[in-house]
Design a protein around this motif. Structure first.
Motif, short mmCIF file in Angstrom:
data_model
loop_
_atom_site.label_atom_id
_atom_site.label_comp_id
_atom_site.label_asym_id
_atom_site.label_seq_id
_atom_site.Cartn_x
_atom_site.Cartn_y
_atom_site.Cartn_z
N ASN A 1 4.04 11.78 -1.65
CA ASN A 1 3.76 12.92 -2.52
C ASN A 1 4.50 12.79 -3.84
OD1 ASN A 1 2.51 15.52 -3.02
ND2 ASN A 1 4.54 16.42 -2.73
N LEU A 2 5.74 12.30 -3.80
CA LEU A 2 6.49 12.08 -5.04
C LEU A 2 5.77 11.09 -5.94
CD1 LEU A 2 10.17 11.87 -3.72
CD2 LEU A 2 9.21 13.67 -5.16
N ALA A 3 5.25 10.02 -5.35
CA ALA A 3 4.52 9.02 -6.14
C ALA A 3 3.28 9.64 -6.77
CB ALA A 3 4.14 7.83 -5.26
N ARG A 4 2.58 10.48 -5.99
CA ARG A 4 1.38 11.14 -6.53
C ARG A 4 1.73 12.05 -7.69
NH1 ARG A 4 -0.58 15.97 -6.19
NH2 ARG A 4 0.98 16.64 -4.67
N ILE A 5 2.79 12.87 -7.52
CA ILE A 5 3.18 13.81 -8.58
C ILE A 5 3.63 13.06 -9.83
CG2 ILE A 5 4.86 15.57 -9.21
CD1 ILE A 5 4.80 16.50 -6.29
N THR B 1 13.71 7.05 -5.61
CA THR B 1 13.90 5.74 -6.24
C THR B 1 12.70 4.84 -5.98
OG1 THR B 1 16.27 5.97 -5.82
CG2 THR B 1 15.48 3.80 -6.49
N VAL B 2 12.23 4.83 -4.74
CA VAL B 2 11.05 4.03 -4.40
C VAL B 2 9.85 4.51 -5.19
CG1 VAL B 2 9.42 3.47 -2.55
CG2 VAL B 2 11.89 3.37 -2.11
N ALA B 3 9.65 5.82 -5.25
CA ALA B 3 8.49 6.37 -5.96
C ALA B 3 8.55 6.04 -7.46
CB ALA B 3 8.43 7.88 -5.76
N LEU B 4 9.72 6.13 -8.05
CA LEU B 4 9.85 5.82 -9.48
C LEU B 4 9.50 4.38 -9.77
CD1 LEU B 4 13.12 7.77 -10.43
CD2 LEU B 4 10.87 8.07 -11.48
N HIS B 5 10.05 3.46 -9.00
CA HIS B 5 9.76 2.05 -9.25
C HIS B 5 8.33 1.68 -8.85
CE1 HIS B 5 13.45 0.45 -10.83
NE2 HIS B 5 14.16 1.07 -9.91
N TYR B 6 7.72 2.46 -7.98
CA TYR B 6 6.33 2.22 -7.59
C TYR B 6 5.37 2.64 -8.70
CZ TYR B 6 2.40 1.81 -4.30
OH TYR B 6 1.25 1.42 -3.66
N PRO C 1 0.84 -1.21 0.00
CA PRO C 1 0.00 0.00 0.00
C PRO C 1 0.87 1.25 0.00
CG PRO C 1 -0.78 -1.57 1.62
CD PRO C 1 0.53 -2.10 1.13
N ILE C 2 0.41 2.29 -0.68
CA ILE C 2 1.20 3.51 -0.80
C ILE C 2 1.50 4.12 0.56
CG2 ILE C 2 -0.79 5.05 -1.08
CD1 ILE C 2 0.93 6.59 -3.17
N THR C 3 0.60 3.90 1.52
CA THR C 3 0.81 4.44 2.86
C THR C 3 1.98 3.78 3.59
OG1 THR C 3 -0.85 2.90 3.69
CG2 THR C 3 -1.60 5.14 3.15
N PRO D 1 9.83 23.47 -7.07
CA PRO D 1 10.51 22.35 -6.40
C PRO D 1 9.60 21.68 -5.38
CG PRO D 1 11.17 24.43 -5.42
CD PRO D 1 10.28 24.78 -6.58
N VAL D 2 9.85 20.39 -5.18
CA VAL D 2 9.07 19.63 -4.20
C VAL D 2 10.02 18.90 -3.26
CG1 VAL D 2 7.14 19.31 -5.79
CG2 VAL D 2 8.95 17.60 -5.70
N ASP D 3 9.51 18.50 -2.13
CA ASP D 3 10.29 17.79 -1.12
C ASP D 3 10.67 16.42 -1.66
OD1 ASP D 3 11.37 16.54 1.08
OD2 ASP D 3 9.65 16.89 2.41
#
Length: 636
Positions: free
Chosen positions: A265-269, A58-63, A22-24, A257-259
């Motif tokens: 949030n990175l995954a959402r963007i 890295t996690v967000a990209l592969h997710y 889960p994303i959470t 810029p974002v955190d």
């Protein structure tokens, strides 16, 4: 590792496994990854601070992305450890950078998830653009290409060439700009200040992002209105930041810029912007060394810290007392001494201030030491410009990085006979960084260039005296190459008064009668030990340290060729076109019939491992040289 330690990470072997979480729960995955990196690299050294800084992206990209179908191109590759762990190499990660283990850099032969082989900086945008254009030509509309580049790599000219071309070619490239305000050393220059200004313009960026999303959601960003919308958003930018956005000015959509440490949030963007047509930049702000306080506070020191106590942060460093000096420190301290005596001397390096020890000069004489960013070609031509105005630049570039400035050396220095002193660090086999970083080719690629003097010191004292010689009047364009690591002397032995060395002259280290060994550079110390073994077997061996590849000491070669009909050449560069080839050419041109055995690096790329392991593999250690000579003699 125990599941009690890494309960989520133990379930992830591929990005498909990651997507089941889960994303959470992604922040917990990131926590475990940081702990894993700290645990592993404290015992098995590698690139530490950079890896900790890119965990969330890295996690967000592969997710979000469908890798390996979607391509992720990493710039340099220092930061790709998390990527490797998530793509099936966690069980082998303890072999990272070790002999016969996995590479410290992305490597397509190693994994289908490594989209492009890297090791040098600023390549990701150009490579990613090529992939995106290819996907467009092949009608692969659903394939996403992502280039992840740090703000340090953005100082390289190739990155700007890629941006310029991305603005005019049909592509959907996504550029992740990882802004942590540091490469290996702190970043200097206009790009750094520009990105700082952008990060302070948060109001503009929030408004622009919301406007862009609104237009997209309501499908009113038609082709006829795009130019007008761009004008509006640029006017907003001018109002808030009082400057234009370089990316938008090149028709590349900008987000941020974002955190960079907010994984959810990175995954959402990423999910929102990945399908936008055209090139785009997502600007993330990260902290190099994130999650490990010592690395956060001193990212340069913790770039590749070696072994350390993960609990205390104490680095495990052998006691330097009584140990030989590092060649780089001999360079740095000698340069400072020379600069104190000669006010025309300046130092130049492309983003390797601490790595080459230019920091000694920079701390004492900051106005005479220049870090030009990751821009080797510029470093050379910048040095040439100063030399044309009477300065004496000592331009220090690692051997493998100098390959990127080859044309600049020819066109801007050698052709004009300018007095630039190139100090080529990391010559020979450098160890765990592997094929992208070995200094194998410099002897061969410099030898064919007119107007260059090319020298290689046997030891630190020779390096010191060659540097002194190179800055004397009338010496012209000068190349001095030396290896990574420790020399043979302690401080009291090499910190001697300067002596000018005669250019183009070698020397006899020891006489002999049966055959001659000609060596060039620090590999001569290994040759000396091999010769001792052969003499214990009854051979009488003459040893000559040639010192200079160009001009080569023809008088000495005549002396050797007249006395010996068996000659061995030894170098720690590629055997094709190097020092041994120069000796063969001399013998052939002058009608000598001596049998020659060339010993050097083979005509292939050499992988990673300790220098000792690698020199053993290619028969350039003591026993390897002795065995090669025995075989040569037996054939005679």
């Amino acid at each position: 590792m125990s599941k009690n330690i890494y309960p989520l990470l133990d379930t992830i072997n591929t990005p498909d496994d990651l997507k089941k979480i889960p994303i959470t729960e992604l922040p917990k995955v990131c926590e475990e990854l940081r702990s894993f990196i700290i645990d592993e690299l404290s015992e098995h050294p590698g690139h530490f601070a950079a890896s900790l800084g890119v965990v969330e992206i890295t996690v967000a990209l592969h997710y979000i992305m469908k890798t390996p179908y979607d391509r992720i191109v990493w710039d340099v590759g220092h930061q790709a450890y998390i990527h490797k762990i998530l793509t099936g190499r966690r069980a082998q990660f303890h072999t990272n950078r070790q002999y016969k283990g996995i590479s410290g850099f992305p490597k397509p032969e190693e994994s289908e998830y490594d989209a492009f082989g890297v090791g040098h900086a600023s390549t990701s945008i150009s490579a990613g653009l090529g992939m995106s254009v290819a996907a467009n030509l092949k009608q692969e509309k659903d394939r996403h290409i992502v280039a992840v580049i740090g703000d340090g790599s953005m100082t390289g000219g190739l990155a700007f060439e890629g941006l310029n071309n991305a603005s005019i070619n049909p592509n959907n490239l996504l550029i992740i700009l990882n802004d942590n305000q540091i490469a290996i050393d702190p970043i200097r220059g206009g790009m750094h200040h520009y990105l700082v200004n952008i990060t302070t313009s948060r109001t503009y960026n929030q408004v622009r992002f919301r406007l862009s999303k609104l237009f997209t959601d309501f499908n009113i960003l038609t082709s006829g209105k795009k130019r007008k919308i761009t004008q509006i958003t640029n006017q907003i930018k001018a109002s808030f930041a009082r400057q234009s956005n370089i990316f938008e000015g090149m028709n590349i959509r900008y987000f941020g810029p974002v955190d960079g440490h907010d994984c959810m949030n990175l995954a959402r963007i990423l999910n929102e912007i990945k399908d936008y047509n055209g090139p785009k930049v997502l600007h993330i702000v990260t902290k190099k060394g994130k999650g490990y306080k010592p690395a956060e506070e001193s990212a340069t020191e913790w770039h590749a810290p070696g072994k350390f106590n993960k609990e205390t942060g104490e680095r495990i460093i052998s006691d330097p007392c009584g140990q030989p000096s590092l060649y780089q420190d001999v360079f740095g301290k000698t340069l400072l001494e020379l600069a104190e005596k000669n006010d025309k001397i300046v130092g130049v390096t492309p983003a390797m201030v601490s790595g080459c020890s230019l920091n000694f000069l920079m701390e004492k004489m900051p106005r005479r030491a220049f870090d030009v960013g990751i821009a080797e070609g510029h470093a050379v031509t910048f040095s040439a410009g100063m030399a044309s105005e009477g300065m004496i630049p000592f331009c220090n570039i690692y051997s493998s990085f100098m390959q990127r400035a080859y044309d600049n050396v020819i066109h801007d220095v050698a052709l004009q006979k300018l007095p630039v002193v190139f100090c080529i660090d990391r010559a020979g086999l450098v160890g765990p960084d592997g094929a992208t970083h070995h200094g194998m080719f410099d002897l061969a690629y410099f030898r064919c260039i007119p107007n260059l003097t090319i020298a290689a010191p046997l030891n630190e004292l020779e390096l010191r005296n060659l540097m002194y010689t190179a800055q004397l009047p009338g010496k012209g364009s000068f190349v001095i190459r030396y290896p990574k690591g420790k020399g043979v002397f302690c401080h009291c032995e090499w910190e001697q008064p300067f002596n000018e060395l005669p250019v183009g002259k070698g020397r006899c280290l020891k006489p002999g009668n049966d055959f001659a060994v000609l060596s060039l550079g620090s590999i001569g110390n290994t040759a000396t030990k091999a010769i001792k073994i052969l003499e214990e077997e009854g051979w009488s061996v003459a040893h000559y340290d040639m010192r200079f590849l160009k001009p080569i000491d023809e008088e000495l070669l005549h002396t050797v060729a007249k006395k010996f009909n068996r000659i061995v050449t030894i170098e720690d560069g590629v055997i094709s076109g190097g020092f041994g080839s120069a000796v063969l050419e001399f013998l052939a041109e002058n009608g000598y019939q001596a049998s020659v055995k060339r010993i050097g690096l083979p005509d292939r790329f050499i992988e990673h491992g300790t220098p000792e392991e690698l020199y053993h593999e290619v028969d350039l250690d003591v026993n390897g040289i002795a065995n090669s000579v025995r075989k040569f003699l037996s054939k005679q």
